[in-house]
Design a protein around this motif. Structure first.
Motif, PDB file in Angstrom:
ATOM      1  N   PHE A 104       0.834  -1.202   0.000  1.00 32.74           N
ATOM      2  CA  PHE A 104       0.000   0.000   0.000  1.00 32.74           C
ATOM      3  C   PHE A 104       0.872   1.258   0.000  1.00 32.74           C
ATOM      4  CE2 PHE A 104      -2.036   3.166   2.874  1.00 32.74           C
ATOM      5  CZ  PHE A 104      -3.054   3.570   2.036  1.00 32.74           C
ATOM      6  N   ARG A 108       2.707   5.898  -4.973  1.00 29.62           N
ATOM      7  CA  ARG A 108       3.345   7.211  -4.832  1.00 29.62           C
ATOM      8  C   ARG A 108       2.365   8.307  -4.467  1.00 29.62           C
ATOM      9  NH1 ARG A 108       9.146   7.096  -5.139  1.00 29.62           N
ATOM     10  NH2 ARG A 108       9.479   4.970  -5.801  1.00 29.62           N
ATOM     11  N   TYR A 111      -0.986  11.161  -0.047  1.00 24.46           N
ATOM     12  CA  TYR A 111      -1.524  10.848   1.280  1.00 24.46           C
ATOM     13  C   TYR A 111      -0.869   9.600   1.842  1.00 24.46           C
ATOM     14  CZ  TYR A 111      -4.552   6.964  -0.223  1.00 24.46           C
ATOM     15  OH  TYR A 111      -5.018   5.768  -0.685  1.00 24.46           O
ATOM     16  N   LEU A 182       7.881  -0.891   6.165  1.00 22.57           N
ATOM     17  CA  LEU A 182       8.855  -0.045   5.477  1.00 22.57           C
ATOM     18  C   LEU A 182       9.824  -0.889   4.651  1.00 22.57           C
ATOM     19  CD1 LEU A 182       9.017   3.033   5.808  1.00 22.57           C
ATOM     20  CD2 LEU A 182      10.975   2.651   7.298  1.00 22.57           C
ATOM     21  N   ARG A 189       9.135  -1.471  -4.259  1.00 23.33           N
ATOM     22  CA  ARG A 189       9.584  -0.438  -5.201  1.00 23.33           C
ATOM     23  C   ARG A 189      10.720  -0.916  -6.097  1.00 23.33           C
ATOM     24  NH1 ARG A 189       8.992   5.293  -1.996  1.00 23.33           N
ATOM     25  NH2 ARG A 189       6.719   5.298  -2.014  1.00 23.33           N
ATOM     26  N   ARG A 193       8.998  -2.737 -13.145  1.00 21.00           N
ATOM     27  CA  ARG A 193       7.656  -2.358 -13.557  1.00 21.00           C
ATOM     28  C   ARG A 193       7.208  -3.184 -14.763  1.00 21.00           C
ATOM     29  NH1 ARG A 193       6.737   3.509 -15.869  1.00 21.00           N
ATOM     30  NH2 ARG A 193       4.460   3.644 -15.845  1.00 21.00           N
ATOM     31  N   GLU A 200      -0.341  -7.082 -17.193  1.00 17.13           N
ATOM     32  CA  GLU A 200      -1.546  -6.327 -17.508  1.00 17.13           C
ATOM     33  C   GLU A 200      -1.972  -6.577 -18.954  1.00 17.13           C
ATOM     34  OE1 GLU A 200      -2.957  -1.849 -16.226  1.00 17.13           O
ATOM     35  OE2 GLU A 200      -1.170  -2.792 -15.441  1.00 17.13           O
ATOM     36  N   ARG A 206      -5.655  -7.334 -10.416  1.00 12.89           N
ATOM     37  CA  ARG A 206      -4.792  -6.874  -9.336  1.00 12.89           C
ATOM     38  C   ARG A 206      -4.437  -8.013  -8.379  1.00 12.89           C
ATOM     39  NH1 ARG A 206      -7.325  -2.125  -7.728  1.00 12.89           N
ATOM     40  NH2 ARG A 206      -5.733  -0.704  -8.476  1.00 12.89           N
ATOM     41  N   MET A 209      -1.965 -10.367  -9.918  1.00 16.66           N
ATOM     42  CA  MET A 209      -0.636  -9.773  -9.994  1.00 16.66           C
ATOM     43  C   MET A 209       0.026  -9.805  -8.630  1.00 16.66           C
ATOM     44  SD  MET A 209      -0.556  -6.574 -12.550  1.00 16.66           S
ATOM     45  CE  MET A 209      -2.157  -6.033 -13.001  1.00 16.66           C
TER      46      MET A 209
ATOM     47  N   HIS B  19      16.554   7.009  -3.927  1.00 21.98           N
ATOM     48  CA  HIS B  19      15.102   7.224  -3.947  1.00 21.98           C
ATOM     49  C   HIS B  19      14.405   6.443  -5.053  1.00 21.98           C
ATOM     50  CE1 HIS B  19      15.445  10.170  -0.838  1.00 21.98           C
ATOM     51  NE2 HIS B  19      16.456  10.717  -1.499  1.00 21.98           N
ATOM     52  N   GLY B  20      14.661   6.817  -6.273  1.00 20.51           N
ATOM     53  CA  GLY B  20      13.845   6.250  -7.344  1.00 20.51           C
ATOM     54  C   GLY B  20      14.570   5.177  -8.110  1.00 20.51           C
ATOM     55  N   ARG B  21      15.128   4.196  -7.377  1.00 15.73           N
ATOM     56  CA  ARG B  21      15.875   3.140  -8.039  1.00 15.73           C
ATOM     57  C   ARG B  21      15.072   2.543  -9.192  1.00 15.73           C
ATOM     58  NH1 ARG B  21      20.143   0.966  -6.494  1.00 15.73           N
ATOM     59  NH2 ARG B  21      19.875   2.135  -4.588  1.00 15.73           N
ATOM     60  N   ARG B  22      13.843   2.194  -8.911  1.00 13.10           N
ATOM     61  CA  ARG B  22      12.960   1.700  -9.968  1.00 13.10           C
ATOM     62  C   ARG B  22      11.708   2.563  -9.957  1.00 13.10           C
ATOM     63  NH1 ARG B  22      15.090  -3.586 -10.081  1.00 13.10           N
ATOM     64  NH2 ARG B  22      17.149  -3.105 -10.892  1.00 13.10           N
ATOM     65  N   PRO B  24       7.807   3.350  -9.733  1.00 18.40           N
ATOM     66  CA  PRO B  24       6.738   2.686  -8.981  1.00 18.40           C
ATOM     67  C   PRO B  24       5.867   1.894  -9.926  1.00 18.40           C
ATOM     68  CG  PRO B  24       6.207   4.983  -9.342  1.00 18.40           C
ATOM     69  CD  PRO B  24       7.600   4.783  -9.854  1.00 18.40           C
ATOM     70  N   LYS B  25       5.170   0.921  -9.342  1.00 18.19           N
ATOM     71  CA  LYS B  25       4.256   0.173 -10.187  1.00 18.19           C
ATOM     72  C   LYS B  25       2.952   0.951 -10.296  1.00 18.19           C
ATOM     73  CE  LYS B  25       1.942  -2.349  -6.589  1.00 18.19           C
ATOM     74  NZ  LYS B  25       0.805  -3.204  -6.535  1.00 18.19           N
ATOM     75  N   THR B  26       2.450   1.000 -11.489  1.00 13.54           N
ATOM     76  CA  THR B  26       1.128   1.599 -11.658  1.00 13.54           C
ATOM     77  C   THR B  26       0.288   0.565 -12.366  1.00 13.54           C
ATOM     78  OG1 THR B  26       1.976   2.584 -13.673  1.00 13.54           O
ATOM     79  CG2 THR B  26       1.854   4.005 -11.743  1.00 13.54           C
ATOM     80  N   THR B  27      -0.126  -0.427 -11.596  1.00 15.83           N
ATOM     81  CA  THR B  27      -0.786  -1.585 -12.200  1.00 15.83           C
ATOM     82  C   THR B  27      -2.008  -1.178 -12.995  1.00 15.83           C
ATOM     83  OG1 THR B  27      -1.737  -1.869 -10.023  1.00 15.83           O
ATOM     84  CG2 THR B  27      -0.013  -3.398 -10.669  1.00 15.83           C
ATOM     85  N   SER B  28      -2.967  -0.565 -12.311  1.00 18.45           N
ATOM     86  CA  SER B  28      -4.089  -0.065 -13.078  1.00 18.45           C
ATOM     87  C   SER B  28      -4.437   1.311 -12.554  1.00 18.45           C
ATOM     88  CB  SER B  28      -5.295  -1.004 -12.964  1.00 18.45           C
ATOM     89  OG  SER B  28      -5.138  -1.910 -11.938  1.00 18.45           O
ATOM     90  N   ARG B  30      -7.446   2.485 -11.865  1.00 19.53           N
ATOM     91  CA  ARG B  30      -8.580   2.628 -10.935  1.00 19.53           C
ATOM     92  C   ARG B  30      -8.085   2.477  -9.507  1.00 19.53           C
ATOM     93  NH1 ARG B  30     -10.082  -2.924 -10.136  1.00 19.53           N
ATOM     94  NH2 ARG B  30      -8.644  -4.035 -11.477  1.00 19.53           N
ATOM     95  N   PRO B  31      -8.680   3.265  -8.584  1.00 21.19           N
ATOM     96  CA  PRO B  31      -8.197   3.267  -7.210  1.00 21.19           C
ATOM     97  C   PRO B  31      -8.485   1.932  -6.518  1.00 21.19           C
ATOM     98  CG  PRO B  31     -10.180   4.604  -7.404  1.00 21.19           C
ATOM     99  CD  PRO B  31      -9.796   4.206  -8.787  1.00 21.19           C
ATOM    100  N   ASN B  32      -7.593   1.583  -5.588  1.00 16.18           N
ATOM    101  CA  ASN B  32      -7.736   0.344  -4.849  1.00 16.18           C
ATOM    102  C   ASN B  32      -8.397   0.645  -3.512  1.00 16.18           C
ATOM    103  OD1 ASN B  32      -7.439  -2.072  -3.559  1.00 16.18           O
ATOM    104  ND2 ASN B  32      -5.284  -2.347  -4.139  1.00 16.18           N
ATOM    105  N   ALA B  35      -7.306  -1.433  -0.290  1.00 14.38           N
ATOM    106  CA  ALA B  35      -6.017  -1.035   0.282  1.00 14.38           C
ATOM    107  C   ALA B  35      -6.161   0.294   1.015  1.00 14.38           C
ATOM    108  CB  ALA B  35      -4.966  -0.927  -0.819  1.00 14.38           C
ATOM    109  N   GLY B  36      -6.893   1.208   0.424  1.00 14.83           N
ATOM    110  CA  GLY B  36      -7.079   2.516   1.054  1.00 14.83           C
ATOM    111  C   GLY B  36      -7.779   2.398   2.391  1.00 14.83           C
ATOM    112  N   THR B 296      14.838   1.771   4.082  1.00 15.78           N
ATOM    113  CA  THR B 296      14.389   0.874   3.017  1.00 15.78           C
ATOM    114  C   THR B 296      15.539   0.538   2.083  1.00 15.78           C
ATOM    115  OG1 THR B 296      13.616   2.809   1.854  1.00 15.78           O
ATOM    116  CG2 THR B 296      11.962   1.513   2.963  1.00 15.78           C
TER     117      THR B 296
END
Lengths: 306, 301
Positions: A104, A108, A111, A182, A189, A193, A200, A206, A209, B19-22, B24-28, B30-32, B35-36, B296
């Motif tokens: 979760f 990026r 919030y 963490l 990360r 990707r 996909e 989801r 995956m 920081h940004g080694r890879r 981020p995944k943006t699988t789809s 639509r919001p999850n 998880a939220g 991390t």
């Protein structure tokens, strides 16, 4: 490929010729500090387990006497069982929760960054402070349950053996899930990707995956995290000491607490060291087992290939 | 001169590594929702006890028993804080501070030197390979299990019941993890920079402090804060290695306070809890970004 590795070996060789003699000296302060107060005590705990010592008198060599006393004590299987329960249950609660929260947090969204900041707060508190807080929160007369008049929350949490164990597991999770989440966040990360993009395209959802890509890719993170969890939970002391002192009865008397009670409180230092040796051996065995499960240790291979 | 120039270039190249080694995944897109929901739920679990500590520390003792535990006091009082500060807490605070500083500085400096040597020797030195394996083994061993011999050692050194007695083993216990994390970061410093320092005729000692140390500052901050937290919150060593009340560190003082005659005064006990967290909260606020990303990156590779 070969050009890079050739350059690496040649630079290492040049290095050895030139400054290599200096480098070992740089590691000396750390080595000495570690040797004096970690390595020597580690050997000392084994040696002292063959002695009797009451902190005031002489240290007397008594062979296997302390071992016999500890191994024939019916309290030992109980302490082992309590330690096993705490280790296994806190692992079983923390690992899935940490993975889910880590995944979760790997998103990026703004919030989620804020949430990560707030999640970390329990790690700033000492176990003593946490134990004191929950002791007051769970008080059957003046705690949260009584104050809010919620009967379900109003139990004699720390006075009932099974509930006390549950409380310990809950507090440990409350305290350490953020840290492990963490670690998993960092692991997620690093997953390429392209794996997700390919999945996909194949129309994977989801959930699929998560199970087919995320979980397998988190294997090494899981091993690091589990090792820290297991080795850490073997020696939970402060929390239990302040929260229950091993009680009610000896329902939460884990090995580390048993060691303290035998050694510092009952002045049986030899017996306390027997418990210490058992803790070290169990910790080492579990760490090696987890390493085996991972195939090879990513840290070791990484250091060799530096 | 070249060092400052190259170090800036290295910072630029090293920064994305942390920081940004890879991506981020943006699988789809639509919001999850699930998880939220879970994320906010966990936030409640984490925050409610903290919130309760803070509001209760401003309640009077009599109000504590009769008011709703989750409603802030209508007439907040500072009496609890006054009481705690009158009860030697400033002394315990100072003890904790001295032990933390006395532990963090040597442990981080020693660990940095060792990590530098391990990375730079690149496995060419058998001695350093051995040192490295020793520290890795130190990670897998519950060092707290060795407190009885540590206790004996401290008595034999005539250090029992002193702050030094707390510092020495804390430094030793902090070293394995510090070396591991710092070595992971030193490895990210481009080899060319070391090479150019060498061309300039710099010694290893100068390269260590002039190049590697400034370039890995985020890692140094991470490890320092992490070690400070461990020592600040440590309980077992102070419990075993000290006995006089005036040598107490904060966690021990908290436990003694709660178990003593003032223990029934829950708001006062919680005020003392708040006071012990404050310095760590400040440290966390200052070094948060580096601590979170450093942890991390340091473990996760």
């Amino acid at each position: 490929m070969s050009a890079i590795s050739a350059r690496r070996t040649s630079s290492a060789a040049a290095h050895k010729a030139r400054g290599g003699a200096v480098l070992p000296w740089l590691a000396l302060p750390a080595l000495l500090a570690f040797a004096a107060f970690a390595l020597i005590p580690l050997i000392g705990v084994l040696l002292l387990s063959f002695t009797s010592w009451d902190t005031l008198g002489e240290i007397k060599l008594t062979g296997l006497e302390s071992w016999r006393a500890v191994l024939s004590d019916p309290g030992l299987p109980h302490a082992l069982w309590v330690t096993f329960l705490i280790t296994a249950l806190s692992w079983a609660v923390q690992t899935p929760a940490s993975i889910l929260i880590g995944v979760f947090l790997a998103g990026r969204q703004r919030y989620r960054e804020l949430l990560a900041v707030l999640y970390f707060i329990p790690l700033l508190l000492s176990s003593a402070a946490i134990a004191i807080t929950f002791k007051a929160l769970l008080d059957p007369n003046f705690g949260l349950g009584a104050g809010l008049h919620i009967d379900l929350l109003n139990q004699d949490w720390l006075g009932t053996p099974s509930l006390a164990m549950g409380v310990v597991i809950f507090i440990v999770s409350w305290q350490f899930i953020p840290f492990h989440a963490l670690l998993y966040q960092g692991g997620v990360r690093q997953i390429p990707r392209s794996l997700y993009e390919a999945a996909e395209l194949d129309g994977a959802g989801r959930v699929r995956m998560f199970f087919n890509i995320t979980l397998p890719q988190l294997k090494y993170t899981a091993i690091t995290s589990s090792t820290l969890m297991v080795v850490g939970s073997l020696t939970f002391f402060d929390l239990i000491f302040v929260l229950t002192e091993g009680g009610p009865g000896d329902a939460t008397r884990a090995l580390a607490l048993d060691m303290y009670k035998r050694g510092i409180q009952a002045n049986l230092m030899g017996q306390a060291c027997v418990i210490g040796v058992i803790l070290v051996l169990v910790g080492l065995a579990l760490a090696l087992l987890l390493r085996r499960l991972g195939g090879r240790n990513p840290n070791a291979s990484q250091l060799e290939g530096a | 001169m070249t060092a400052t120039h190259t170090s800036r270039a290295a910072q630029r190249t090293a920064a994305p590594g942390a920081h940004g080694r890879r991506r981020p995944k943006t699988t789809s897109q639509r919001p999850n929702w699930l998880a939220g929901l879970m994320g906010w739920l966990w936030l409640a679990v984490v925050i409610i006890p903290i919130y309760w500590i803070v509001i209760t520390s401003f309640k009077t003792q009599s109000n504590y028993y009769i008011t709703n535990p989750l409603v802030p006091p209508s007439d907040p009082t500072l009496d609890n804080y006054r009481l705690v500060l009158d009860l030697d807490f400033p002394l315990y605070f100072l003890n904790s501070l001295l032990v933390a500083i006395g532990t963090v500085i040597p442990s981080v400096l020693f660990a940095f030197m060792a990590a530098y040597a391990i990375v730079r020797s690149a496995g060419a030195s058998r001695f350093l390979r051995g040192v490295n394996s020793l520290f890795l083994m130190g990670l897998a061993i519950p060092l707290q299990a060795t407190v009885i011999p540590v206790y004996l050692l401290i008595i034999k050194l005539h250090l029992y019941d002193s702050l030094t007695a707390l510092i020495l083993p804390s430094v030793a216990f902090a070293i394995p993890l510090s070396v591991l994390v710092l070595a992971n970061f030193i490895r990210d410093v481009p080899k060319e920079l070391f090479e150019s320092m060498r061309m300039d005729g710099a010694t290893e000692w100068k390269t260590l402090w002039g190049l590697a140390f400034p370039l890995t500052r985020p890692a140094v901050v991470t490890v320092s804060i992490y070690n400070a937290l461990q020592v600040w919150n440590g309980f077992l060593l102070p419990l075993i290695l000290t006995q006089s009340p005036d040598k107490r560190t904060l966690p021990l003082a908290l436990a003694a306070f709660q178990g003593g005659p003032y223990g029934v005064n829950v708001p006062a006990v919680l005020a003392s809890v708040v006071l012990t967290i404050l310095p760590m909260l400040i440290l966390y606020t200052v070094g948060r970004r580096q601590l979170l990303s450093g942890l991390t990156a340091g473990f996760g590779k």
